[in-house]
Design a protein around this motif. Structure first.
Motif, PDB file in Angstrom:
ATOM      1  N   ASP A  18       0.827  -1.199   0.000  1.00 36.43           N
ATOM      2  CA  ASP A  18       0.000   0.000   0.000  1.00 36.43           C
ATOM      3  C   ASP A  18       0.865   1.254   0.000  1.00 36.43           C
ATOM      4  OD1 ASP A  18      -2.286  -1.526  -0.004  1.00 36.43           O
ATOM      5  OD2 ASP A  18      -2.451  -1.552   2.184  1.00 36.43           O
ATOM      6  N   GLU A  19       1.910   1.256   0.811  1.00 33.31           N
ATOM      7  CA  GLU A  19       2.821   2.399   0.892  1.00 33.31           C
ATOM      8  C   GLU A  19       4.250   1.904   0.967  1.00 33.31           C
ATOM      9  OE1 GLU A  19       2.179   5.253   3.935  1.00 33.31           O
ATOM     10  OE2 GLU A  19       0.053   5.448   3.504  1.00 33.31           O
ATOM     11  N   TYR A  20       5.151   2.688   0.388  1.00 32.23           N
ATOM     12  CA  TYR A  20       6.570   2.393   0.447  1.00 32.23           C
ATOM     13  C   TYR A  20       7.250   3.485   1.273  1.00 32.23           C
ATOM     14  CZ  TYR A  20       5.626  -0.892  -3.312  1.00 32.23           C
ATOM     15  OH  TYR A  20       5.118  -1.928  -4.055  1.00 32.23           O
ATOM     16  N   PRO A  21       8.320   3.170   2.004  1.00 34.94           N
ATOM     17  CA  PRO A  21       8.963   4.177   2.851  1.00 34.94           C
ATOM     18  C   PRO A  21       9.487   5.390   2.085  1.00 34.94           C
ATOM     19  CG  PRO A  21       9.789   1.991   3.369  1.00 34.94           C
ATOM     20  CD  PRO A  21       8.907   1.851   2.177  1.00 34.94           C
TER      21      PRO A  21
ATOM     22  N   TRP B 143       7.510   6.118  -3.076  1.00 31.95           N
ATOM     23  CA  TRP B 143       7.354   5.617  -4.433  1.00 31.95           C
ATOM     24  C   TRP B 143       6.024   4.888  -4.562  1.00 31.95           C
ATOM     25  CZ3 TRP B 143       6.940   0.660  -6.463  1.00 31.95           C
ATOM     26  CH2 TRP B 143       7.141   0.541  -7.836  1.00 31.95           C
ATOM     27  N   SER B 144       5.435   4.943  -5.746  1.00 33.48           N
ATOM     28  CA  SER B 144       4.175   4.241  -5.967  1.00 33.48           C
ATOM     29  C   SER B 144       4.190   3.572  -7.337  1.00 33.48           C
ATOM     30  CB  SER B 144       3.000   5.209  -5.879  1.00 33.48           C
ATOM     31  OG  SER B 144       3.090   6.170  -6.902  1.00 33.48           O
ATOM     32  N   MET B 145       3.462   2.481  -7.433  1.00 32.88           N
ATOM     33  CA  MET B 145       3.323   1.772  -8.703  1.00 32.88           C
ATOM     34  C   MET B 145       2.359   2.541  -9.596  1.00 32.88           C
ATOM     35  SD  MET B 145       4.907  -1.209  -9.097  1.00 32.88           S
ATOM     36  CE  MET B 145       3.897  -2.274 -10.089  1.00 32.88           C
ATOM     37  N   PRO B 146       2.513   2.447 -10.915  1.00 32.03           N
ATOM     38  CA  PRO B 146       1.527   3.071 -11.795  1.00 32.03           C
ATOM     39  C   PRO B 146       0.185   2.367 -11.664  1.00 32.03           C
ATOM     40  CG  PRO B 146       3.205   1.916 -13.066  1.00 32.03           C
ATOM     41  CD  PRO B 146       3.615   1.853 -11.645  1.00 32.03           C
ATOM     42  N   SER B 147      -0.879   3.151 -11.728  1.00 28.07           N
ATOM     43  CA  SER B 147      -2.219   2.577 -11.570  1.00 28.07           C
ATOM     44  C   SER B 147      -2.897   2.426 -12.930  1.00 28.07           C
ATOM     45  CB  SER B 147      -3.061   3.467 -10.652  1.00 28.07           C
ATOM     46  OG  SER B 147      -3.286   4.709 -11.263  1.00 28.07           O
ATOM     47  N   ASP B 148      -4.080   1.822 -12.911  1.00 26.97           N
ATOM     48  CA  ASP B 148      -4.833   1.624 -14.152  1.00 26.97           C
ATOM     49  C   ASP B 148      -5.464   2.910 -14.654  1.00 26.97           C
ATOM     50  OD1 ASP B 148      -4.193  -1.040 -14.227  1.00 26.97           O
ATOM     51  OD2 ASP B 148      -5.955  -1.653 -13.060  1.00 26.97           O
ATOM     52  N   ALA B 149      -5.501   3.958 -13.828  1.00 22.50           N
ATOM     53  CA  ALA B 149      -6.079   5.236 -14.253  1.00 22.50           C
ATOM     54  C   ALA B 149      -5.245   5.891 -15.349  1.00 22.50           C
ATOM     55  CB  ALA B 149      -6.184   6.186 -13.052  1.00 22.50           C
ATOM     56  N   ALA B 150      -3.994   5.488 -15.490  1.00 26.11           N
ATOM     57  CA  ALA B 150      -3.132   6.069 -16.523  1.00 26.11           C
ATOM     58  C   ALA B 150      -3.571   5.680 -17.925  1.00 26.11           C
ATOM     59  CB  ALA B 150      -1.690   5.633 -16.289  1.00 26.11           C
ATOM     60  N   LYS B 151      -4.316   4.595 -18.049  1.00 27.96           N
ATOM     61  CA  LYS B 151      -4.758   4.137 -19.371  1.00 27.96           C
ATOM     62  C   LYS B 151      -5.921   4.960 -19.915  1.00 27.96           C
ATOM     63  CE  LYS B 151      -3.271  -0.546 -18.418  1.00 27.96           C
ATOM     64  NZ  LYS B 151      -3.671  -1.939 -18.195  1.00 27.96           N
ATOM     65  N   ASN B 152      -6.539   5.790 -19.080  1.00 30.20           N
ATOM     66  CA  ASN B 152      -7.708   6.567 -19.504  1.00 30.20           C
ATOM     67  C   ASN B 152      -7.344   7.882 -20.173  1.00 30.20           C
ATOM     68  OD1 ASN B 152      -9.246   4.545 -18.341  1.00 30.20           O
ATOM     69  ND2 ASN B 152      -9.375   5.600 -16.380  1.00 30.20           N
ATOM     70  N   HIS B 153      -6.082   8.204 -20.286  1.00 28.71           N
ATOM     71  CA  HIS B 153      -5.648   9.472 -20.886  1.00 28.71           C
ATOM     72  C   HIS B 153      -5.247   9.259 -22.344  1.00 28.71           C
ATOM     73  CE1 HIS B 153      -5.632  11.271 -16.897  1.00 28.71           C
ATOM     74  NE2 HIS B 153      -4.929  10.240 -16.461  1.00 28.71           N
ATOM     75  N   PRO B 154      -5.311  10.320 -23.168  1.00 26.90           N
ATOM     76  CA  PRO B 154      -4.897  10.171 -24.574  1.00 26.90           C
ATOM     77  C   PRO B 154      -3.380  10.133 -24.746  1.00 26.90           C
ATOM     78  CG  PRO B 154      -5.651  12.403 -24.166  1.00 26.90           C
ATOM     79  CD  PRO B 154      -5.924  11.622 -22.916  1.00 26.90           C
ATOM     80  N   TYR B 155      -2.639  10.229 -23.680  1.00 26.25           N
ATOM     81  CA  TYR B 155      -1.180  10.167 -23.717  1.00 26.25           C
ATOM     82  C   TYR B 155      -0.738   9.172 -22.647  1.00 26.25           C
ATOM     83  CZ  TYR B 155      -2.352  13.581 -20.140  1.00 26.25           C
ATOM     84  OH  TYR B 155      -2.918  14.217 -19.079  1.00 26.25           O
ATOM     85  N   PHE B 156       0.498   8.689 -22.793  1.00 24.00           N
ATOM     86  CA  PHE B 156       1.024   7.730 -21.833  1.00 24.00           C
ATOM     87  C   PHE B 156       2.497   8.024 -21.605  1.00 24.00           C
ATOM     88  CE2 PHE B 156       2.906   3.636 -20.612  1.00 24.00           C
ATOM     89  CZ  PHE B 156       2.120   3.346 -19.516  1.00 24.00           C
ATOM     90  N   ILE B 157       2.928   7.940 -20.358  1.00 23.73           N
ATOM     91  CA  ILE B 157       4.328   8.158 -20.004  1.00 23.73           C
ATOM     92  C   ILE B 157       4.847   6.848 -19.437  1.00 23.73           C
ATOM     93  CG2 ILE B 157       5.940   9.486 -18.614  1.00 23.73           C
ATOM     94  CD1 ILE B 157       3.807  11.713 -18.642  1.00 23.73           C
TER      95      ILE B 157
END
Length: 174
Positions: free
Chosen positions: A72-75, A78-92
């Motif tokens: 859930d949290e890292y010290p 840092w966080s993992m990419p989520s599935d919400a990134a797929k909803n944008h017209p661009y991707f990083i």
């Protein structure tokens, strides 16, 4: 005796009076021979025992970067990419070490700072507009100059905006 012959004679006398030999110490050929090295070679035996090889494998670096364990949290924050990134017209896309590709370039003896966002796929112009408006709101600036390179998938912002851009990317799920 002309002057040229006099100078040559003086140089000859000067070099013979010192009788020096020029030795280059920077090359391996200039070092003295060591002699017999067999006394320094340690004895070893070759083994195919898997129990012993296990300890050798622990010392070897991994061939690929391992995927991080999901938490859930890292010290470090840092966080993992989520599935919400797929909803944008661009991707990083993240780097091979799962880091966001946002970098600070400092040039001209520290006086010029450029923040670059790399590995962009898709509608780079919409990403540039959204990031620019976000930075103008957070930094309270009217104008932030940008440079967009569509071929390499990179946007450069004038100034140091690394932390603000990384926070924005994390909030969007990248």
């Amino acid at each position: 005796m002309n002057s040229r012959a006099l100078i040559t004679a003086q140089n000859l006398l000067f070099s013979k009076s010192f009788q020096t030999q020029i030795v280059r110490c920077g090359s391996f050929r200039a070092s003295k021979p060591v002699g017999d090295l067999s006394q320094y070679i340690s004895e070893y035996e070759v083994t195919n025992d898997p129990k012993e090889w296990k300890y050798v494998e622990d010392l070897l670096p991994p061939k690929i970067v391992p995927t991080p364990k999901l938490k859930d949290e890292y010290p470090s924050g840092w966080s993992m990419p989520s599935d919400a990134a797929k909803n944008h017209p661009y991707f990083i896309k993240r780097s091979k070490n799962f880091m966001q590709p946002v970098y600070l370039d400092v040039t001209y003896r520290g006086t010029k700072r450029l923040t670059s966002v790399k590995r962009i796929k898709g509608d780079i112009w919409q990403l540039e507009n959204e990031l620019k408006s976000y930075l103008q709101e957070t930094k309270n600036q009217k104008l932030i100059p940008t440079y967009v390179n569509e071929l390499s998938g990179e946007i450069k912002f004038k100034g140091d905006h690394v932390t603000a851009i990384k926070q924005w990317l994390t909030s969007k799920g990248f």
